[in-house]
Design a protein around this motif. Structure first.
Motif, PDB file in Angstrom:
ATOM      1  N   GLY A   1       0.820  -1.201   0.000  1.00  0.00           N
ATOM      2  CA  GLY A   1       0.000   0.000   0.000  1.00  0.00           C
ATOM      3  C   GLY A   1       0.842   1.234   0.000  1.00  0.00           C
ATOM      4  O   GLY A   1       1.997   1.238  -0.425  1.00  0.00           O
ATOM      5  N   HIS A   2       0.289   2.338   0.497  1.00  0.00           N
ATOM      6  CA  HIS A   2       0.926   3.631   0.455  1.00  0.00           C
ATOM      7  C   HIS A   2       1.071   4.186   1.867  1.00  0.00           C
ATOM      8  O   HIS A   2       0.770   3.527   2.852  1.00  0.00           O
ATOM      9  N   GLU A   3       1.475   5.456   1.943  1.00  0.00           N
ATOM     10  CA  GLU A   3       1.703   6.112   3.215  1.00  0.00           C
ATOM     11  C   GLU A   3       0.416   6.215   4.024  1.00  0.00           C
ATOM     12  O   GLU A   3      -0.643   6.539   3.509  1.00  0.00           O
ATOM     13  N   ASP A   4       0.499   5.960   5.330  1.00  0.00           N
ATOM     14  CA  ASP A   4      -0.645   6.024   6.219  1.00  0.00           C
ATOM     15  C   ASP A   4      -0.711   7.412   6.851  1.00  0.00           C
ATOM     16  O   ASP A   4       0.247   7.875   7.428  1.00  0.00           O
ATOM     17  N   ARG A   5      -1.882   8.104   6.695  1.00  0.00           N
ATOM     18  CA  ARG A   5      -2.040   9.437   7.263  1.00  0.00           C
ATOM     19  C   ARG A   5      -3.363   9.509   8.012  1.00  0.00           C
ATOM     20  O   ARG A   5      -4.144   8.585   8.006  1.00  0.00           O
ATOM     21  N   PHE A   6      -3.642  10.685   8.628  1.00  0.00           N
ATOM     22  CA  PHE A   6      -4.851  10.794   9.423  1.00  0.00           C
ATOM     23  C   PHE A   6      -5.515  12.154   9.276  1.00  0.00           C
ATOM     24  O   PHE A   6      -4.876  13.184   9.418  1.00  0.00           O
ATOM     25  N   VAL A   7      -6.799  12.140   8.939  1.00  0.00           N
ATOM     26  CA  VAL A   7      -7.663  13.296   9.107  1.00  0.00           C
ATOM     27  C   VAL A   7      -9.031  12.727   9.416  1.00  0.00           C
ATOM     28  O   VAL A   7      -9.274  11.556   9.209  1.00  0.00           O
ATOM     29  N   GLY A   8      -9.951  13.540   9.865  1.00  0.00           N
ATOM     30  CA  GLY A   8     -11.289  13.011  10.027  1.00  0.00           C
ATOM     31  C   GLY A   8     -12.091  13.724  11.071  1.00  0.00           C
ATOM     32  O   GLY A   8     -11.617  14.624  11.744  1.00  0.00           O
ATOM     33  N   ALA A   9     -13.366  13.300  11.195  1.00  0.00           N
ATOM     34  CA  ALA A   9     -14.268  13.908  12.147  1.00  0.00           C
ATOM     35  C   ALA A   9     -13.920  13.469  13.557  1.00  0.00           C
ATOM     36  O   ALA A   9     -13.538  12.320  13.785  1.00  0.00           O
TER      37      ALA A   9
ATOM     38  N   GLN B   1     -10.151   5.626   3.613  1.00  0.00           N
ATOM     39  CA  GLN B   1     -10.373   5.513   2.180  1.00  0.00           C
ATOM     40  C   GLN B   1      -9.661   4.276   1.633  1.00  0.00           C
ATOM     41  O   GLN B   1     -10.225   3.502   0.860  1.00  0.00           O
ATOM     42  N   GLU B   2      -8.412   4.081   2.064  1.00  0.00           N
ATOM     43  CA  GLU B   2      -7.653   2.891   1.654  1.00  0.00           C
ATOM     44  C   GLU B   2      -8.368   1.629   2.122  1.00  0.00           C
ATOM     45  O   GLU B   2      -8.506   0.650   1.376  1.00  0.00           O
ATOM     46  N   ALA B   3      -8.824   1.638   3.379  1.00  0.00           N
ATOM     47  CA  ALA B   3      -9.494   0.462   3.925  1.00  0.00           C
ATOM     48  C   ALA B   3     -10.791   0.174   3.182  1.00  0.00           C
ATOM     49  O   ALA B   3     -11.118  -0.986   2.897  1.00  0.00           O
ATOM     50  N   ALA B   4     -11.549   1.215   2.860  1.00  0.00           N
ATOM     51  CA  ALA B   4     -12.814   1.037   2.152  1.00  0.00           C
ATOM     52  C   ALA B   4     -12.581   0.458   0.753  1.00  0.00           C
ATOM     53  O   ALA B   4     -13.290  -0.456   0.319  1.00  0.00           O
ATOM     54  N   GLU B   5     -11.592   0.976   0.056  1.00  0.00           N
ATOM     55  CA  GLU B   5     -11.304   0.471  -1.285  1.00  0.00           C
ATOM     56  C   GLU B   5     -10.827  -0.974  -1.241  1.00  0.00           C
ATOM     57  O   GLU B   5     -11.188  -1.790  -2.106  1.00  0.00           O
ATOM     58  N   ARG B   6     -10.028  -1.315  -0.229  1.00  0.00           N
ATOM     59  CA  ARG B   6      -9.583  -2.695  -0.094  1.00  0.00           C
ATOM     60  C   ARG B   6     -10.773  -3.608   0.198  1.00  0.00           C
ATOM     61  O   ARG B   6     -10.887  -4.716  -0.341  1.00  0.00           O
TER      62      ARG B   6
ATOM     63  N   GLU C   1      -6.027  -3.969   9.063  1.00  0.00           N
ATOM     64  CA  GLU C   1      -4.889  -3.505   9.856  1.00  0.00           C
ATOM     65  C   GLU C   1      -3.834  -2.938   8.917  1.00  0.00           C
ATOM     66  O   GLU C   1      -3.520  -3.521   7.884  1.00  0.00           O
ATOM     67  N   GLY C   2      -3.293  -1.770   9.279  1.00  0.00           N
ATOM     68  CA  GLY C   2      -2.229  -1.167   8.491  1.00  0.00           C
ATOM     69  C   GLY C   2      -2.655  -0.816   7.085  1.00  0.00           C
ATOM     70  O   GLY C   2      -1.900  -1.013   6.128  1.00  0.00           O
ATOM     71  N   ALA C   3      -3.876  -0.280   6.938  1.00  0.00           N
ATOM     72  CA  ALA C   3      -4.380   0.042   5.604  1.00  0.00           C
ATOM     73  C   ALA C   3      -3.422   0.964   4.863  1.00  0.00           C
ATOM     74  O   ALA C   3      -2.948   1.962   5.396  1.00  0.00           O
ATOM     75  N   GLY C   4      -3.122   0.618   3.614  1.00  0.00           N
ATOM     76  CA  GLY C   4      -2.269   1.442   2.787  1.00  0.00           C
ATOM     77  C   GLY C   4      -0.793   1.327   3.074  1.00  0.00           C
ATOM     78  O   GLY C   4      -0.002   2.159   2.635  1.00  0.00           O
ATOM     79  N   THR C   5      -0.391   0.301   3.830  1.00  0.00           N
ATOM     80  CA  THR C   5       1.017   0.088   4.139  1.00  0.00           C
ATOM     81  C   THR C   5       1.431  -1.305   3.664  1.00  0.00           C
ATOM     82  O   THR C   5       0.585  -2.161   3.388  1.00  0.00           O
ATOM     83  N   PRO C   6       2.741  -1.594   3.596  1.00  0.00           N
ATOM     84  CA  PRO C   6       3.187  -2.927   3.169  1.00  0.00           C
ATOM     85  C   PRO C   6       2.699  -4.052   4.070  1.00  0.00           C
ATOM     86  O   PRO C   6       2.642  -5.206   3.638  1.00  0.00           O
TER      87      PRO C   6
END
Length: 293
Positions: free
Chosen positions: A7-15, A95-100, A153-158
Motif C-alpha cells: 500500500g501507500h503512506e498512512d495518514r490521518f484526518v477526520g471527524a 479511504q484505503e481500507a474502504a477500497e480494499r 490492519e495497516g491500511a495502505g502500508t506494506p
C-alpha cells in the motif's frame, strides 16, 4: 477470509469522536487474551502479554449473520480515532481500507452457502459507517440488498492485512425494534472502549449509549444508520451498558443491553405476516420496524 497487500503512506484526518464523559488517565494493566464472540456470549482463551487498558484485543461481531470474529492484539498504543458517517468523511487511511474492502467483497469473490443466493454488490457510495482506532479500521457498507464489512490492519502500508464478510439482509428492511446493532468492536473482553454501528428506523431521532456508571456517549445518526465510538470510557459488562433510543419528542422508545445477542432480546419481533423473525419465542412479540434510507 484474510488478505494482505502492499500500500501507500498512512495518514490521518477526520471527524472527531463525540464522547459525553470526562477523559480519564491511568497506567493500570491487565492480562488480555484471545477473545471469541458468538450469539451465545463471550469466551476468553489463550492469555497473552499484559497490555495497557484500551490497547488489548478488539472484537468484531457481525450480529445480523450471527458470525463470530476476531482478535486484535496491539503491541503499542496509538491515540488516533475517527468516526466517519459516509464516504465524504473518510480519512485517507479509511479511504484505503474502504477500497480494499470493496476488492475483497467484490461479487466475483463472494461465496454463498446457498447456491441460489445472489451476491451483494456494494460500492463506495454504499459506505455507511467507518471507524478508525490506531492502525485498525472497520468499514461497513449497506444497501437494499445487504451489507458488507471488513476489518483492516495497516491500511495502505506494506503490512496491510485483514478480512471481510458480506451477507444479504436475512429479513430485508425489517428491524428488531427501533435499532439493529450490526457491528461491535471492543478493546477488552468485557468492555473497555467500543465502536458500534448499525441500522435505525425513522422513529429514532437520538441514540445514546448509557455506560451504566452515570456517563453517556451519543451516537451519530445519518440516513437510517448510526455510528458511535467511545474514548477512555472503560465500559464494564458488569455495569450493563445499554443502547437507548429516543423519538422526535425526546421520549425513550427502546432500551437494550449493549452486549446482548440478537437472539436473546427481551422481546421477539414479527414480520408483516405475523411470523416471528427476531428473538426467542415469547408471548410478548412486537411488530418489527421498517428500515429506510
Amino acid at each position: 477470509m484474510e488478505y494482505g497487500s502492499d500500500g501507500h503512506e498512512d495518514r490521518f484526518v477526520g471527524a472527531p469522536v463525540h464522547a459525553e464523559h470526562p477523559r480519564v488517565s491511568g497506567s493500570e494493566h491487565l492480562d488480555t487474551g484471545r477473545v471469541v464472540v458468538d450469539r451465545a456470549g463471550v469466551s476468553v482463551k489463550e492469555p497473552t502479554e499484559r497490555l495497557r487498558i484500551a490497547i488489548a484485543a478488539a472484537v468484531l461481531l457481525a450480529v445480523a449473520s450471527g458470525a463470530a470474529a476476531v482478535v486484535w492484539d496491539r503491541p503499542e498504543r496509538s491515540t488516533m480515532q475517527v468516526l466517519a458517517m459516509g464516504p465524504v468523511e473518510l480519512s485517507p487511511t479509511l479511504q484505503e481500507a474502504a477500497e480494499r474492502c470493496l476488492q475483497w467483497n467484490s461479487p466475483q469473490r463472494q461465496t454463498r452457502q446457498n447456491p441460489g443466493e445472489r451476491p451483494v454488490p456494494v460500492s463506495l457510495a454504499d459506505l455507511a459507517v467507518a471507524t478508525e482506532r490506531g492502525d485498525r479500521a472497520l468499514v461497513l457498507f449497506m444497501n437494499d440488498v445487504g451489507y458488507a464489512t471488513c476489518d483492516v490492519e495497516g491500511a495502505g502500508t506494506p503490512r496491510e492485512s485483514g478480512g471481510g464478510a458480506t451477507e444479504p439482509w436475512p429479513h430485508g428492511a425489517w428491524l428488531p425494534g427501533p435499532v439493529q446493532r450490526l457491528l461491535l468492536t471492543s478493546t477488552e473482553s468485557d468492555g473497555g472502549d467500543v465502536s458500534i454501528s448499525g441500522r435505525a428506523s425513522s422513529r429514532v431521532h437520538r441514540l445514546v449509549l448509557d455506560h451504566g456508571d452515570g456517563h453517556t456517549t451519543t451516537a451519530r445518526l445519518s440516513k437510517g444508520t448510526f455510528g458511535l465510538m467511545t474514548s477512555d470510557a472503560r465500559l464494564k459488562a458488569s455495569n450493563d451498558p445499554q443502547l437507548v433510543s429516543y423519538d422526535s419528542g425526546g421520549t425513550e422508545i427502546d432500551r437494550r443491553p449493549l452486549f446482548q445477542a440478537e437472539d436473546q432480546l427481551e422481546h421477539c419481533y414479527t414480520g408483516p405476516d405475523g411470523k416471528r423473525i427476531y428473538g426467542k419465542p415469547t408471548s410478548d412479540c412486537r411488530p418489527a420496524e421498517k428500515w429506510g434510507r
